[in-house]
Write an enzyme that holds these catalytic residues in place. Structure first.
Site, PDB file in Angstrom:
ATOM      1  N   ASP A 124       0.869  -1.174   0.000  1.00  0.00           N
ATOM      2  CA  ASP A 124       0.000   0.000   0.000  1.00  0.00           C
ATOM      3  C   ASP A 124       0.913   1.233   0.000  1.00  0.00           C
ATOM      4  OD1 ASP A 124      -2.078   1.803   0.206  1.00  0.00           O
ATOM      5  OD2 ASP A 124      -2.129   1.675   2.396  1.00  0.00           O
ATOM      6  N   ILE A 125       1.560   1.457  -1.120  1.00  0.00           N
ATOM      7  CA  ILE A 125       2.576   2.501  -1.233  1.00  0.00           C
ATOM      8  C   ILE A 125       1.909   3.815  -1.632  1.00  0.00           C
ATOM      9  CG2 ILE A 125       4.756   3.150  -2.301  1.00  0.00           C
ATOM     10  CD1 ILE A 125       4.758   0.581  -0.490  1.00  0.00           C
ATOM     11  N   GLU A 126       1.969   4.797  -0.729  1.00  0.00           N
ATOM     12  CA  GLU A 126       1.297   6.070  -0.967  1.00  0.00           C
ATOM     13  C   GLU A 126       2.234   7.266  -0.844  1.00  0.00           C
ATOM     14  OE1 GLU A 126      -2.556   6.518   0.760  1.00  0.00           O
ATOM     15  OE2 GLU A 126      -2.885   4.363   0.939  1.00  0.00           O
ATOM     16  N   SER A 127       3.541   7.015  -0.690  1.00  0.00           N
ATOM     17  CA  SER A 127       4.496   8.113  -0.605  1.00  0.00           C
ATOM     18  C   SER A 127       5.908   7.553  -0.786  1.00  0.00           C
ATOM     19  CB  SER A 127       4.380   8.842   0.737  1.00  0.00           C
ATOM     20  OG  SER A 127       4.733   7.977   1.804  1.00  0.00           O
TER      21      SER A 127
END
Length: 388
Positions: free
Chosen positions: A170-173
């Site tokens: 869940d890569i968000e940054s």
């Protein structure tokens, strides 16, 4: 004694069948959730009795097939990675910042014995700091994850001898150059293992995803894409707005994955406050999901719900939705071209005929495009909540 033995044998077969009846990668009716952030508690700090329950509490019925433990929040490539599980675990190994969670370890085993798949989600919303800046980082990090959480061995294993069923991104940054190498390195371990592992991602619905887009288009092996159709203009409420809702591109990306059985899941909020937008009443949601299922049956894997804490406080809704998905999105059979969705409101039964999604495209009203979400998104949900 003979009859007792026969009864035991029959019971064993029934229990085995029950276990096998859970997650099936080839099916279209799997239900996924995230656990470990207590996002409901973020909006209800004064009501700890209704905060997120222990992991095993969500494995006592057939609602969920996969539970992603959230989150590993700091990759710490020069040392030990850092976890955040809200108030569920706060003890660290001596001299480290890495959690040691024997209670969660026991719950993992309990859930797995019930046929659930339990994976570890890496990343989360932009309150966390993480990233991979090179392929070398990705390979090294994969070695660490394998040894600390999966089938390897290490001095520090947060869940002791419990072996998780896979990894979710869940890569968000942060920097994201090395995730393909990370996946490829994990796959080298998986190929020699007797256990079947899952690799999943949780991209934003804006296409292409600003943080995972390059990884998803690189050819890296992906089992499940849990696309977050909330917190953005591309949320499911805009399913008939072709300028905001682009399911077809996600379907094409999933179809082109190296894994011929790669599946796409519709990510949804599990409660009214679980996301900034995207929560729908059941009849509307059933109609929309039927459209997607009948239009894209080859890649439709089921739904993802953020998160388990909202399930606890919106149980009738979630259980009704899960039951409907499991009975409607049949496993191993082609869906109908149209599907009647029945709902009951105020004692009156109504039936709505639904049809496939219109994929006809005409020129958009504007040529401006962006790969980044137009609204910010927390971990598929909110900040972890720890008692004060």
């Amino acid at each position: 004694m003979r009859s007792v033995n026969n009864a035991v044998t029959i019971l064993s077969v029934l229990l085995s069948t029950s276990v096998l009846a859970n997650y099936d990668a080839s099916c279209s009716n799997n239900i996924v959730t995230y656990w470990g952030q207590n996002s409901w508690g973020g909006a209800h700090l004064s009501d700890p009795n209704d905060w997120e329950k222990p992991l095993a509490s969500y494995c006592q019925d057939s609602t969920f097939d996969i539970i992603n433990i959230s989150f590993l929040t700091n990759f710490n490539l020069t040392g030990l990675p850092v976890l955040n599980h809200a108030f569920h675990c706060e003890t660290v190994f001596n001299g480290t910042n890495t959690l040691h969670c024997p209670d969660i370890a026991n719950d993992i085993k309990t859930c797995q014995a019930s046929g659930k798949k339990i994976t570890l989600s890496l990343g989360g919303g932009n309150i966390y700091t993480y990233g991979l800046s090179s392929d070398a980082d990705g390979k090294t990090f994969a070695d660490t994850i394998w040894n600390m959480f999966l089938g390897g061995s290490a001095e520090y294993r947060p869940y002791d001898d419990a072996v998780l069923d896979g990894i979710d991104l869940d890569i968000e940054s942060g920097e994201h150059t090395g995730y393909s190498a990370f996946i490829n390195q994990l796959r080298t371990y998986f190929e020699g293992a007797t256990k079947q592992y899952i690799i999943s991602t949780a991209p934003q619905c804006v296409y292409p995803d600003a943080n995972l887009g390059s990884t998803l288009s690189s050819g890296a092996w992906i089992d499940n894409d849990y696309v977050q159709f909330y917190n953005n203009p591309c949320n499911l409420a805009n399913i008939d707005d072709q300028w905001n809702f682009d399911y077809a591109s996600w379907d094409a990306l999933t179809s082109s994955n190296t894994n011929p059985n790669s599946k796409m899941y519709v990510g949804l909020p599990a409660g009214t406050g679980a996301a900034g937008n995207g929560y729908l009443d059941l009849p509307t949601l059933q109609t929309d999901l039927t459209k997607l299922y009948t239009s894209y049956p080859a890649t439709f894997g089921g739904i993802m719900l953020w998160d388990a804490s909202w399930y606890s406080n919106n149980q009738d809704y979630v259980q009704s939705l899960a039951s409907w998905v499991k009975s409607t999105m049949k496993c191993g059979s082609a869906p109908p071209t149209t599907n009647a969705v029945s709902s009951t409101s105020s004692g009156t039964s109504t039936t709505t005929a639904t049809s496939t999604v219109d994929t006809t495209s005409t020129s958009p009203p504007t040529t401006a495009t962006s790969s980044a979400p137009t609204t910010s998104s927390s971990p598929p949900g909110y900040t972890a909540v720890t008692p004060t």
